[in-house]
Design an enzyme around this catalytic site. Structure first.
Site, PDB file in Angstrom:
ATOM      1  N   HIS A 268      10.915   9.825   6.117  1.00 23.97           N
ATOM      2  CA  HIS A 268      10.101  10.672   5.230  1.00 23.97           C
ATOM      3  C   HIS A 268      10.460  12.158   5.399  1.00 23.97           C
ATOM      4  O   HIS A 268       9.584  12.988   5.673  1.00 23.97           O
ATOM      5  CB  HIS A 268       8.603  10.441   5.498  1.00 23.97           C
ATOM      6  CG  HIS A 268       7.765  10.629   4.249  1.00 23.97           C
ATOM      7  ND1 HIS A 268       6.839   9.704   3.805  1.00 23.97           N
ATOM      8  CD2 HIS A 268       7.738  11.640   3.353  1.00 23.97           C
ATOM      9  CE1 HIS A 268       6.273  10.159   2.704  1.00 23.97           C
ATOM     10  NE2 HIS A 268       6.804  11.327   2.403  1.00 23.97           N
TER      11      HIS A 268
ATOM     12  N   GLU B  32       4.917   3.929   8.612  1.00 26.25           N
ATOM     13  CA  GLU B  32       5.735   5.109   8.901  1.00 26.25           C
ATOM     14  C   GLU B  32       5.402   5.710  10.258  1.00 26.25           C
ATOM     15  O   GLU B  32       4.253   5.644  10.680  1.00 26.25           O
ATOM     16  CB  GLU B  32       5.528   6.163   7.802  1.00 26.25           C
ATOM     17  CG  GLU B  32       6.028   5.683   6.460  1.00 26.25           C
ATOM     18  CD  GLU B  32       6.125   6.791   5.421  1.00 26.25           C
ATOM     19  OE1 GLU B  32       5.160   7.554   5.286  1.00 26.25           O
ATOM     20  OE2 GLU B  32       7.173   6.873   4.755  1.00 26.25           O
TER      21      GLU B  32
ATOM     22  N   ARG C  62       7.230   6.745  -2.203  1.00 22.35           N
ATOM     23  CA  ARG C  62       6.247   6.251  -1.239  1.00 22.35           C
ATOM     24  C   ARG C  62       6.561   4.809  -0.887  1.00 22.35           C
ATOM     25  O   ARG C  62       7.059   4.038  -1.724  1.00 22.35           O
ATOM     26  CB  ARG C  62       4.824   6.297  -1.835  1.00 22.35           C
ATOM     27  CG  ARG C  62       4.202   7.667  -1.912  1.00 22.35           C
ATOM     28  CD  ARG C  62       3.833   8.221  -0.531  1.00 22.35           C
ATOM     29  NE  ARG C  62       3.186   9.530  -0.608  1.00 22.35           N
ATOM     30  CZ  ARG C  62       3.820  10.699  -0.584  1.00 22.35           C
ATOM     31  NH1 ARG C  62       5.135  10.739  -0.485  1.00 22.35           N
ATOM     32  NH2 ARG C  62       3.141  11.836  -0.631  1.00 22.35           N
TER      33      ARG C  62
END
Ligand SMILES: NC(=O)c1ccc[n+]([C@@H]2O[C@H](COP(=O)([O-])OP(=O)(O)OC[C@H]3O[C@@H](n4cnc5c(N)ncnc54)[C@H](O)[C@@H]3O)[C@@H](O)[C@H]2O)c1
Length: 307
Positions: A273, A254, A225
């Site tokens: 991601h 993000e 993360r």
């Protein structure tokens, strides 16, 4: 029954859900929602407290950091996830990122497409091998262990690990030498992998002080993360060559863009991601989370309960 789902999940999983419940994509009628299924959506205390009919929150994937788990616990709403559905996909990406930054693969490709190099095998693109290296695992959970297994089988690495929630005996059974001190482990690692949840105790756990303990030729991977590795500290450390290179699949903001100053560095590689973003993992995560949520709505006990 009404179930909130606003993000993409595997189409067959969504179809299965729609066979049994009404799917809503917003919280406009939050008092009448029976379940929530999320990938990255935020499930705040405010939503949990207003959702008087809520019976279960289902996380598609592992990390539950966008759910207010304290509030869920307080309101006695079970939170379930799919703990093993994406393990292998993330582990494979971790190994891919390691190979990428140890051999400058993305950098070479991007340069080849533009001006190219002046010669083959350019000396400035000299890489390092993974074989025989010592890999330091920050967190020795499912993803780290699967990545470790691939690395040990394929590259004969030595595994060491820092995880306060794992005993020395347990780590040894997995072939990992446990370190009680993170900085000691960093000093002994050629490759550092971060696979821990984002919590108050892990936020910024790799920051300026920790970078002082990296080996000069070390590489770092964070496919967990954003915010576990402090991005400003990483930028400075990479610029000052406190370590060789780093790759991240997760960021504070993000998806990452050129606005993130890490993107200006040649010894850094970013992916948006995509750790769990494989056909195989999407099938597993989608089907598992839908089945689990439907089972709980049917009065059954949850299998993978987080709180
Ligand atoms: N990039 C992606 O797409 C993607 C996909 C899935 C998971 N993830 C992230 O990867 C993380 C790990 O996933 P997993 O399946 O291995 O979870 P896991 O629960 O199996 O492992 C997490 C490990 O972290 C350890 N840990 C917790 N706090 C720690 C601390 N302060 N210091 C050291 N270790 C600590 C735990 O003891 C556990 O062993 C998830 O929480 C999620 O944030 C990312």
């Amino acid at each position: 029954m009404k179930v909130y789902l606003s993000e993409y999940i595997y189409p067959e999983a969504e179809a299965l859900l729609r066979e049994h419940v009404e799917v809503v994509e917003d919280f406009d009628d939050v008092e009448h929602i029976d379940a929530i299924i999320l990938r990255a959506a935020e499930v705040s205390r405010d939503i949990i407290s207003k959702a008087k009919n809520l019976k279960v929150i289902g996380k598609h994937g592992v990390g539950c950091n966008t759910i207010d788990l304290e509030a869920a616990k307080e309101y006695n709403i079970p939170v379930v996830n799919t703990p093993l559905a994406n393990t292998n996909s993330v582990a494979e990406l971790i190994v891919g990122l390691m190979l990428n930054i140890s051999r400058n693969i993305s950098y070479c490709d991007a340069k080849d497409r533009k001006e190219g190099f002046s010669r083959i095998a350019p000396p400035e693109m000299t890489g390092i091998e993974l074989t025989g290296k010592t890999v330091g695992l920050v967190g020795t959970g499912n993803i780290a262990r699967r990545a470790g297994e691939i690395l040990r089988n394929g590259f004969q690495v030595t595994l060491i690990g820092y995880d306060p929630y794992c005993s020395e005996e347990q780590a040894a059974k997995w072939g990992i030498k446990k370190y009680d001190d993170l900085k000691d482990m960093l000093e002994a690692s050629d490759i550092v992998n971060v696979s821990v949840p984002l919590t108050k105790s892990t936020e910024n756990m790799i920051s300026t002080e920790e970078f002082e303990h990296f080996r000069k030729n070390a590489i770092l991977i964070n496919a967990a993360r954003g915010g576990i590795v402090n991005e400003d500290a990483l930028y400075t450390a990479l610029k000052e060559k406190k370590l060789r290179a780093a790759a991240c699949d997760a960021f504070v903001q993000e998806p990452p863009t050129g606005e993130n100053k890490l993107m200006s560095l040649d010894n850094f590689c970013a992916t948006p991601h995509i750790g769990a973003n494989t056909e195989e993992a999407l099938v597993r995560m989608g089907m598992e989370v839908v089945k689990e949520v439907l089972d709980v709505l049917d009065g059954k006990d949850p299998i993978h309960r987080v709180v």
